[in-house]
Design a protein around this motif. Structure first.
Motif, PDB file in Angstrom:
ATOM      1  N   UNK A  24      -1.339   9.885 -12.330  1.00  0.00           N
ATOM      2  CA  UNK A  24      -0.857   8.579 -11.856  1.00  0.00           C
ATOM      3  C   UNK A  24       0.540   8.337 -12.387  1.00  0.00           C
ATOM      4  N   UNK A  25       0.706   8.658 -13.653  1.00  0.00           N
ATOM      5  CA  UNK A  25       1.948   8.302 -14.345  1.00  0.00           C
ATOM      6  C   UNK A  25       3.144   9.085 -13.797  1.00  0.00           C
ATOM      7  N   UNK A  26       2.931  10.346 -13.432  1.00  0.00           N
ATOM      8  CA  UNK A  26       4.070  11.157 -12.962  1.00  0.00           C
ATOM      9  C   UNK A  26       4.676  10.564 -11.684  1.00  0.00           C
ATOM     10  N   UNK A  27       3.892  10.298 -10.623  1.00  0.00           N
ATOM     11  CA  UNK A  27       4.512   9.680  -9.439  1.00  0.00           C
ATOM     12  C   UNK A  27       5.032   8.270  -9.711  1.00  0.00           C
ATOM     13  N   UNK A  28       4.380   7.545 -10.593  1.00  0.00           N
ATOM     14  CA  UNK A  28       4.822   6.171 -10.888  1.00  0.00           C
ATOM     15  C   UNK A  28       6.205   6.199 -11.550  1.00  0.00           C
ATOM     16  N   UNK A  29       6.402   7.140 -12.465  1.00  0.00           N
ATOM     17  CA  UNK A  29       7.728   7.252 -13.097  1.00  0.00           C
ATOM     18  C   UNK A  29       8.757   7.646 -12.026  1.00  0.00           C
ATOM     19  N   UNK A  30       8.391   8.559 -11.138  1.00  0.00           N
ATOM     20  CA  UNK A  30       9.317   8.946 -10.057  1.00  0.00           C
ATOM     21  C   UNK A  30       9.627   7.721  -9.186  1.00  0.00           C
ATOM     22  N   UNK A  31       8.600   6.907  -8.917  1.00  0.00           N
ATOM     23  CA  UNK A  31       8.786   5.741  -8.039  1.00  0.00           C
ATOM     24  C   UNK A  31       9.709   4.698  -8.652  1.00  0.00           C
ATOM     25  N   UNK A  32       9.850   4.723  -9.971  1.00  0.00           N
ATOM     26  CA  UNK A  32      10.721   3.721 -10.611  1.00  0.00           C
ATOM     27  C   UNK A  32      12.174   3.912 -10.170  1.00  0.00           C
ATOM     28  N   UNK A  33      12.503   5.092  -9.651  1.00  0.00           N
ATOM     29  CA  UNK A  33      13.850   5.343  -9.107  1.00  0.00           C
ATOM     30  C   UNK A  33      14.173   4.340  -7.994  1.00  0.00           C
ATOM     31  N   UNK A 196      -3.319   3.920  -7.147  1.00  0.00           N
ATOM     32  CA  UNK A 196      -2.597   3.369  -8.296  1.00  0.00           C
ATOM     33  C   UNK A 196      -1.094   3.318  -7.992  1.00  0.00           C
ATOM     34  N   UNK A 197      -0.589   4.384  -7.386  1.00  0.00           N
ATOM     35  CA  UNK A 197       0.831   4.410  -7.018  1.00  0.00           C
ATOM     36  C   UNK A 197       1.131   3.304  -6.003  1.00  0.00           C
ATOM     37  N   UNK A 198       0.233   3.134  -5.022  1.00  0.00           N
ATOM     38  CA  UNK A 198       0.448   2.084  -4.007  1.00  0.00           C
ATOM     39  C   UNK A 198       0.450   0.705  -4.663  1.00  0.00           C
ATOM     40  N   UNK A 199      -0.439   0.487  -5.634  1.00  0.00           N
ATOM     41  CA  UNK A 199      -0.465  -0.805  -6.332  1.00  0.00           C
ATOM     42  C   UNK A 199       0.857  -1.052  -7.048  1.00  0.00           C
ATOM     43  N   UNK A 200       1.374   0.007  -7.678  1.00  0.00           N
ATOM     44  CA  UNK A 200       2.664  -0.097  -8.380  1.00  0.00           C
ATOM     45  C   UNK A 200       3.768  -0.437  -7.374  1.00  0.00           C
ATOM     46  N   UNK A 201       3.797   0.277  -6.250  1.00  0.00           N
ATOM     47  CA  UNK A 201       4.834   0.048  -5.241  1.00  0.00           C
ATOM     48  C   UNK A 201       4.723  -1.376  -4.689  1.00  0.00           C
TER      49      UNK A 201
END
Ligand code: UD1
Length: 420
Positions: A24-33, A196-201
């Motif tokens: 979860x954390x790897x794509x989430x960190x990428x998404x912070x871009x 989880x990534x979608x929730x973050x986005x």
């Protein structure tokens, strides 16, 4: 070189805390871009792969603070410069570095990076990522070991994935959130980490619907903001500790388990005869049973996860009968079998299937972690084996398990890391 030494035979007892999910954390960190703001990831797992993706973002100009006291990671992506290229050795180190492709294209319309690396468990192409990004209007150039993408502004489109690839679904989702119009991903991966990534986005201001199902709809927005996010728990780490209990015939409590996410693993462990009781995120595992043989086929979620296949092979090597594991996700993910066999297991590989005849006991040996989950499987075998097991190439294990020796030691295992 570091090695992990496990002296088998100890019963485990007590409780262990599960860390947040690396995947979860790897794509989430990428998404912070995508935001160009400050984002904070709370309770991040302090793992090699997480440090690598942070290094990748830093090499693009992000400013990152990793607080190992409270496990928070602050990421400021304001100064990212799309003209920078992440260092090739970082990208080759870890396939998930490729997850910056979607966000970079979406925010800047340009990205160039070395072709990715990662665990040696198959050819792992990136065709689905590139096909998806091309459908959104990106021009993709491949050559000299690099991939480059360019687009004025991505434009939403309908994309059908030939296979529900986790990484491709994430990359396309991250590309779609700032694209013009609507993006629909059909046959999308359904893993909990995608949700989880979608929730973050969505917290960042994106409009993503249907994540966690095979059809994801994204309405593009013009900008996103930085947010604070606490990722889901690591279902693979939890499953690994459940097997540790079963292989040592022990009862332990595992804190940080989402029953919904772990259902495919629970179903198989229950077929093996292991009783697991989950209440309020705590899984009490009763492992003092004879392991029954089971047949397993790895599949995309909600099927049985390929990331638990090696650990299941370790468990089934001590079952009372014959089990068959069929690996359908990766074509070369049985390298651990020959290492587990060195410890006395009876395993035959036939193409994509492994036939495991349970044996009475395992014996310690010198073995090599051939990839991340293979390394975990060897530790599990070591816990159950007679005498000492010496595991080399432990850097694979550090990519995905937070403090594994510390956590197992606190449960009563005899395990240590040595420098040789
Ligand atoms: C993710 C996980 C990994 C897990 C895997 C499958 C992360 C960081 N890693 O990896 O732990 O083992 O999902 O659950 O989340 N494929 C293609 N073309 C592509 C992409 C993939 O053919 O463009 C194939 C791969 O070769 C593989 C299968 O699809 O055979 C699954 O790969 P994918 O779901 O993409 O895995 P990853 O995202 O790399």
């Amino acid at each position: 070189m570091e090695k992990i030494i496990v002296k088998g035979g100890n019963k485990l007892k007590g409780e262990v805390n599960i860390s947040s999910a690396k995947n979860s954390v790897l794509p989430i960190i990428a998404a912070s871009i995508l935001s160009g703001d400050l984002s904070v990831i709370e309770n991040a797992p302090m793992l090699e792969d997480v440090f690598v993706i942070c290094d990748v973002l830093e090499s693009l100009g992000a400013s990152i603070k990793i607080n190992k006291e409270n496990n928070n990671i602050s990421i400021d992506t304001k100064d990212i410069n799309s003209k920078e290229e992440p260092k090739a050795d970082l990208v080759r180190k870890m396939r998930a570095s490729f997850l910056i492709m979607g966000p970079m294209l979406s925010r800047f319309g340009r990205v160039k990076l070395s072709l990715p690396g990662g665990c040696n468990i198959g050819s792992r192409p990136i065709d689905l990522h590139l096909k998806g990004l091309s459908s959104l209007g990106a021009q993709i150039y491949l050559g000299h070991g690099y991939v480059e993408g360019k687009a004025d502004r991505l434009i939403g489109n309908k994309i059908y994935l030939d296979f529900p690839s986790v990484g491709a679904t994430e990359n396309i989702m991250m590309a779609g959130v700032l694209a013009k119009g609507e993006t629909v991903i059909e046959n999308a991966a359904e893993e909990p980490e995608i949700k989880d990534l979608a929730n973050y986005l969505n917290d960042m201001g994106a409009i993503v619907e249907g994540a966690g199902t095979g059809r994801i709809r994204i309405k593009g927005v013009s900008e996103l903001k930085g947010v604070t996010h606490k990722p889901i728990y690591d279902r693979i780490e939890a499953g690994t500790y459940m097997i540790a209990a079963a292989m040592t015939r022990s009862k332990i409590k595992i804190n940080g388990v989402d029953e919904e996410h772990i259902k495919p693993i629970l179903a198989k462990l229950s077929e093996c005869g292991i009783n697991i009781d989950i209440k309020n995120g705590i899984a009490t595992t009763y492992g003092d049973v004879d392991i029954k043989p089971v047949d397993i086929k790895t599949m995309p979620y909600p099927g049985f996860p390929t990331d638990m296949q090696a650990q299941m092979m370790a468990l089934l090597s001590l079952s009372k009968g014959t089990s068959i594991i069929t690996e359908t996700v990766f074509e070369n993910r049985f390298m651990h079998a020959s290492e587990i066999k060195r410890m006395g297991a009876n395993i035959k590989i036939d193409g994509r299937s492994a036939v495991i005849e349970g044996v009475k006991g395992l014996t310690g040996a010198e073995v090599r972690a051939t990839d991340l989950r293979a390394g975990a499987a060897l530790i599990l075998c070591g816990l159950a084996a007679e005498c000492n097991t010496q595991i080399s190439d432990v850097y694979h294990i550090d990519r995905g398990y937070v403090d594994i020796e510390k956590k197992l030691k606190s449960l009563g295992a005899c395990i240590e890391r040595i420098n040789v």
